[in-house]
Design an enzyme around this catalytic site. Sequence first.
Site, PDB file in Angstrom:
ATOM      1  N   ARG A  69       0.856  -1.191   0.000  1.00 18.69           N
ATOM      2  CA  ARG A  69       0.000   0.000   0.000  1.00 18.69           C
ATOM      3  C   ARG A  69       0.893   1.243   0.000  1.00 18.69           C
ATOM      4  NH1 ARG A  69      -3.878   0.078   5.033  1.00 18.69           N
ATOM      5  NH2 ARG A  69      -4.972  -1.569   3.917  1.00 18.69           N
ATOM      6  N   ARG A 138      -1.477   7.147   9.468  1.00 15.89           N
ATOM      7  CA  ARG A 138      -1.642   6.553   8.135  1.00 15.89           C
ATOM      8  C   ARG A 138      -1.734   7.640   7.064  1.00 15.89           C
ATOM      9  NH1 ARG A 138      -3.686   1.372   8.197  1.00 15.89           N
ATOM     10  NH2 ARG A 138      -2.984   0.241  10.038  1.00 15.89           N
ATOM     11  N   LYS A 202      -3.494   2.081  14.936  1.00 13.96           N
ATOM     12  CA  LYS A 202      -3.459   2.999  13.782  1.00 13.96           C
ATOM     13  C   LYS A 202      -4.077   4.344  14.130  1.00 13.96           C
ATOM     14  CE  LYS A 202      -6.023  -0.062  11.497  1.00 13.96           C
ATOM     15  NZ  LYS A 202      -6.941  -0.745  10.562  1.00 13.96           N
ATOM     16  N   LYS A 204      -5.635   7.971  12.133  1.00 12.69           N
ATOM     17  CA  LYS A 204      -6.031   8.446  10.798  1.00 12.69           C
ATOM     18  C   LYS A 204      -6.463   9.910  10.824  1.00 12.69           C
ATOM     19  CE  LYS A 204      -7.308   3.863   9.171  1.00 12.69           C
ATOM     20  NZ  LYS A 204      -8.366   2.992   8.654  1.00 12.69           N
ATOM     21  N   CYS A 423     -15.354  -2.757   0.138  1.00 12.61           N
ATOM     22  CA  CYS A 423     -13.969  -3.026   0.515  1.00 12.61           C
ATOM     23  C   CYS A 423     -13.438  -4.201  -0.305  1.00 12.61           C
ATOM     24  CB  CYS A 423     -13.883  -3.327   2.006  1.00 12.61           C
ATOM     25  SG  CYS A 423     -14.595  -4.933   2.411  1.00 12.61           S
ATOM     26  N   CYS A 429      -8.191 -10.537   1.581  1.00 10.14           N
ATOM     27  CA  CYS A 429      -8.263 -10.075   2.966  1.00 10.14           C
ATOM     28  C   CYS A 429      -8.470 -11.246   3.920  1.00 10.14           C
ATOM     29  CB  CYS A 429      -9.394  -9.066   3.131  1.00 10.14           C
ATOM     30  SG  CYS A 429      -9.541  -8.543   4.845  1.00 10.14           S
ATOM     31  N   CYS A 468     -16.643  -7.549   6.436  1.00 10.36           N
ATOM     32  CA  CYS A 468     -16.635  -7.850   7.875  1.00 10.36           C
ATOM     33  C   CYS A 468     -16.872  -6.548   8.619  1.00 10.36           C
ATOM     34  CB  CYS A 468     -15.301  -8.510   8.279  1.00 10.36           C
ATOM     35  SG  CYS A 468     -13.973  -7.343   8.606  1.00 10.36           S
TER      36      CYS A 468
HETATM   37 FE1  SRM Z   1      -9.006  -1.490   6.438  1.00  9.19          FE
HETATM   38  C1  SRM Z   1      -7.721  -4.102   8.180  1.00  9.19           C
HETATM   39  C2  SRM Z   1      -8.239  -2.983   3.546  1.00  9.19           C
HETATM   40  C3  SRM Z   1      -9.584   1.403   4.839  1.00  9.19           C
HETATM   41  C4  SRM Z   1     -10.665  -0.342   9.179  1.00  9.19           C
HETATM   42  N1  SRM Z   1      -8.072  -3.222   5.948  1.00  9.19           N
HETATM   43  C5  SRM Z   1      -7.578  -4.144   6.833  1.00  9.19           C
HETATM   44  C6  SRM Z   1      -6.772  -5.212   6.094  1.00  9.19           C
HETATM   45  C7  SRM Z   1      -5.354  -4.799   6.065  1.00  9.19           C
HETATM   46  C8  SRM Z   1      -6.965  -6.654   6.598  1.00  9.19           C
HETATM   47  C9  SRM Z   1      -5.990  -7.178   7.610  1.00  9.19           C
HETATM   48  O1  SRM Z   1      -5.761  -6.538   8.659  1.00  9.19           O
HETATM   49  O2  SRM Z   1      -5.491  -8.279   7.386  1.00  9.19           O
HETATM   50  C10 SRM Z   1      -7.436  -5.110   4.687  1.00  9.19           C
HETATM   51  C11 SRM Z   1      -6.580  -5.545   3.505  1.00  9.19           C
HETATM   52  C12 SRM Z   1      -7.448  -6.086   2.419  1.00  9.19           C
HETATM   53  C13 SRM Z   1      -6.739  -6.342   1.143  1.00  9.19           C
HETATM   54  O3  SRM Z   1      -6.621  -7.523   0.757  1.00  9.19           O
HETATM   55  O4  SRM Z   1      -6.301  -5.409   0.475  1.00  9.19           O
HETATM   56  C14 SRM Z   1      -7.924  -3.682   4.700  1.00  9.19           C
HETATM   57  N2  SRM Z   1      -8.800  -0.869   4.561  1.00  9.19           N
HETATM   58  C15 SRM Z   1      -8.581  -1.656   3.496  1.00  9.19           C
HETATM   59  C16 SRM Z   1      -8.780  -0.901   2.196  1.00  9.19           C
HETATM   60  C17 SRM Z   1      -7.845  -1.349   1.083  1.00  9.19           C
HETATM   61  C18 SRM Z   1     -10.247  -1.040   1.791  1.00  9.19           C
HETATM   62  C19 SRM Z   1     -10.605  -0.626   0.403  1.00  9.19           C
HETATM   63  O5  SRM Z   1     -11.413  -1.353  -0.169  1.00  9.19           O
HETATM   64  O6  SRM Z   1     -10.166   0.404  -0.096  1.00  9.19           O
HETATM   65  C20 SRM Z   1      -8.558   0.525   2.703  1.00  9.19           C
HETATM   66  C21 SRM Z   1      -7.108   0.939   2.656  1.00  9.19           C
HETATM   67  C22 SRM Z   1      -6.924   2.303   3.216  1.00  9.19           C
HETATM   68  C23 SRM Z   1      -5.571   2.893   2.993  1.00  9.19           C
HETATM   69  O7  SRM Z   1      -5.222   3.163   1.851  1.00  9.19           O
HETATM   70  O8  SRM Z   1      -4.880   3.154   3.987  1.00  9.19           O
HETATM   71  C24 SRM Z   1      -9.003   0.378   4.148  1.00  9.19           C
HETATM   72  N3  SRM Z   1      -9.874   0.270   6.945  1.00  9.19           N
HETATM   73  C25 SRM Z   1     -10.132   1.298   6.095  1.00  9.19           C
HETATM   74  C26 SRM Z   1     -11.061   2.203   6.681  1.00  9.19           C
HETATM   75  C27 SRM Z   1     -11.646   3.455   6.023  1.00  9.19           C
HETATM   76  C28 SRM Z   1     -10.841   4.670   6.340  1.00  9.19           C
HETATM   77  O9  SRM Z   1      -9.783   4.593   6.959  1.00  9.19           O
HETATM   78  O10 SRM Z   1     -11.284   5.748   5.976  1.00  9.19           O
HETATM   79  C29 SRM Z   1     -11.376   1.692   7.931  1.00  9.19           C
HETATM   80  C30 SRM Z   1     -12.410   2.280   8.910  1.00  9.19           C
HETATM   81  C31 SRM Z   1     -11.926   3.499   9.612  1.00  9.19           C
HETATM   82  C32 SRM Z   1     -11.210   3.165  10.862  1.00  9.19           C
HETATM   83  O11 SRM Z   1     -10.024   2.859  10.806  1.00  9.19           O
HETATM   84  O12 SRM Z   1     -11.852   3.172  11.919  1.00  9.19           O
HETATM   85  C33 SRM Z   1     -10.622   0.482   8.080  1.00  9.19           C
HETATM   86  N4  SRM Z   1      -9.115  -2.084   8.368  1.00  9.19           N
HETATM   87  C34 SRM Z   1      -9.907  -1.503   9.321  1.00  9.19           C
HETATM   88  C35 SRM Z   1      -9.838  -2.293  10.522  1.00  9.19           C
HETATM   89  C36 SRM Z   1     -10.587  -2.000  11.853  1.00  9.19           C
HETATM   90  C37 SRM Z   1      -9.839  -1.021  12.686  1.00  9.19           C
HETATM   91  C38 SRM Z   1     -10.464  -0.832  14.028  1.00  9.19           C
HETATM   92  O13 SRM Z   1     -10.281   0.209  14.620  1.00  9.19           O
HETATM   93  O14 SRM Z   1     -11.111  -1.748  14.535  1.00  9.19           O
HETATM   94  C39 SRM Z   1      -8.994  -3.384  10.240  1.00  9.19           C
HETATM   95  C40 SRM Z   1      -8.596  -4.518  11.183  1.00  9.19           C
HETATM   96  C41 SRM Z   1      -7.535  -4.122  12.143  1.00  9.19           C
HETATM   97  O15 SRM Z   1      -6.935  -3.059  12.072  1.00  9.19           O
HETATM   98  O16 SRM Z   1      -7.305  -4.938  13.042  1.00  9.19           O
HETATM   99  C42 SRM Z   1      -8.578  -3.226   8.870  1.00  9.19           C
HETATM  100 FE1  SF4 Z   2     -13.334  -5.661   4.149  1.00  7.00          FE
HETATM  101 FE2  SF4 Z   2     -13.141  -6.500   6.666  1.00  7.00          FE
HETATM  102 FE3  SF4 Z   2     -11.191  -7.003   4.977  1.00  7.00          FE
HETATM  103 FE4  SF4 Z   2     -11.625  -4.514   5.750  1.00  7.00          FE
HETATM  104  S1  SF4 Z   2     -10.928  -6.152   7.039  1.00  7.00           S
HETATM  105  S2  SF4 Z   2     -11.158  -5.229   3.644  1.00  7.00           S
HETATM  106  S3  SF4 Z   2     -13.864  -4.541   6.010  1.00  7.00           S
HETATM  107  S4  SF4 Z   2     -13.312  -7.761   4.822  1.00  7.00           S
END
Ligand code: SRM
Ligand code: SF4
Length: 563
Positions: A69, A138, A202, A204, A423, A429, A468
Amino acid sequence: MSAIEQLKRDSQRLRGSLRESLADPVTGALAEPDTVLLKFHGSYQQDDRDLRDERRRSKLEPAYQFMIRTRTPGGVVSAGQWLKLDAIARTFGNGTLRLTTRQAFQFHGVIKRELKTTLQALNAALIDSVAACGDVNRNVLVAANPLLPAVHAKVQQQAVALSEQFLPRSRAYYEIWLDAEKLADSGSEDEPLYGPAYLPRKFKIAFAVPPINDVDVFAHDLGFTAIIEGGTLRGYNVSVGGGMGASHGDPETYPRLADVIGFVEPAQVQALAEAVLTCQRDWGNRVLRKRARLKYTIDDRGLDVFAAEVQRRAGFALAPARPVVFAHSGDRFGWVEGEHGAGNLTLRLRAGRIADQPGAMHLSGLRAIAVLHPGSFRLTPNQNLIVAQVPAALRARIDALVAEHGLDRYRRDSALAVRAMACVALPTCSLAMAEAERYLPEFSAALEQVLARHGLLDAPILLRISGCPNGCSRPYLGEIALIGKGPGRYNLHLAADARGQRLNRLYRENLDQAGILAALDPLLARYAGERESGEGFGDFLLRAGVMQSSQTAADIEATHEPT
Ligand code: SRM
Ligand code: SF4
């Protein structure tokens, strides 16, 4: 302390045994602790979940691969950089580029022995992935749909400055991936801002420029909403404690909208941001990771106590917040006039995936545009793309390339489909419980049939799907949201507004597609018959008493109770 806290402290400033893991020819994976540290370098170890069972049956290790990323504040890259990103996707990735909900690029499918070469190729494009993941600040979001280009440029500069200010100081990234010279004291560099254990979780930041809330500013740990008076940037309203992530059935976790705590002038932004970040560094929960985000720190300590400490650390008092009106959180598709006769063209890219498919040669089309186009590209926080600063003389040729490569979806998609986000979810993922990106076309087509029956095909309803409850597509801000529960099954959430200012709530649990459509059908019928002029679906559901408002933390927690 949680195990990850100890791991960070013992990591020699994010080095761990990454070098040894990379050099190990026996496996396509890294040693377990290194998979955690790798995130701080902007990469995740994954495996292709479509192949899991087959590989298990064949007694093979999972099909390990890596996601990378980028750190691209405000999602801006030049046309030259685009061409290099395109080449990386084709050479080292799975032949696709993925635009994320945070204005970054993701490459999927990079194998371990090519990880270093890929990061070097990225570096040659003058792009890095430092701190794109991990317990640090981030990628910083910036409104991508500016009505006032001059104000927008200033906001972008502030975002870039914050992105730089909050970079880890460890040289691990440069030593491990870019072969930078190893210093004698490698592993003990000062991390004056983060300290030895970085942040608890993290962090943001987003900059919004009203009247468009495309960044979903209240979903962020720290938000800056530009206050523009007479066409001039006066400063920003500051909001803290937003976040989306939750776990099914765990009321200790919940999505939360940020609280507005005051106003700062542009010159105060960096000090204020540092005060918020260090307060979270020192007060955040380092025992329970699921409660480690800033939103929980604020709920545990109290907003007033937190805001007072932030002002003490910043060394100044916040002024009262100023009034702001947001119109919507979407993108402005098609051509929008820019400065000096240049135009900006916003294209719709479904779920941010750029690939070459029969009839939709998007990757090739955008490469052809990048060859022709002297300006820049800007990723939107809605997973779409702006071809920016296009000289008037080039517009017709770019329009022709757009049509030729099927990039004119913004003209063809329904009002629902053009706004929807999903997502990544399966197959990459590891946390996905259900499909999201791959399910979006099928689900929106099915929902369009229901909408058509009720004469609602033009209704700009905001649909978001996440595989999820972590909420990567910011689903809790969708008027209709599907949150993955299990294969083919989703929780149906309803009634956010379309301005990013109200969370939705759980309406029905664990439904399949037929169940979701059956639940929505009568509500859409009522909406068609009873809505007021300009009233959004989410607002209607509230006014009609179908759903209740979810403004308070107590209400939001209640969304996790089965209805
Ligand atoms: Fe996310 C984890 C993809 C934006 C909340 N996110 C993940 C992971 C890395 C899965 C993992 O931990 O193994 C996903 C990778 C999937 C893949 O195969 O690519 C993933 N997140 C994404 C992306 C690619 C979704 C998309 O379709 O665009 C976004 C990448 C953002 C970036 O460029 O940095 C992405 N993730 C977000 C957002 C939206 C935002 O930030 O505006 C959120 C919700 C906002 C927030 O953070 O509260 C978000 N991602 C999470 C979470 C839950 C965090 C929490 O506080 O509970 C996880 C899981 C974790 O961190 O444990 C997670
Ligand atoms: Fe989607 Fe959950 Fe994976 Fe984020 S962690 S990309 S919400 S399935």
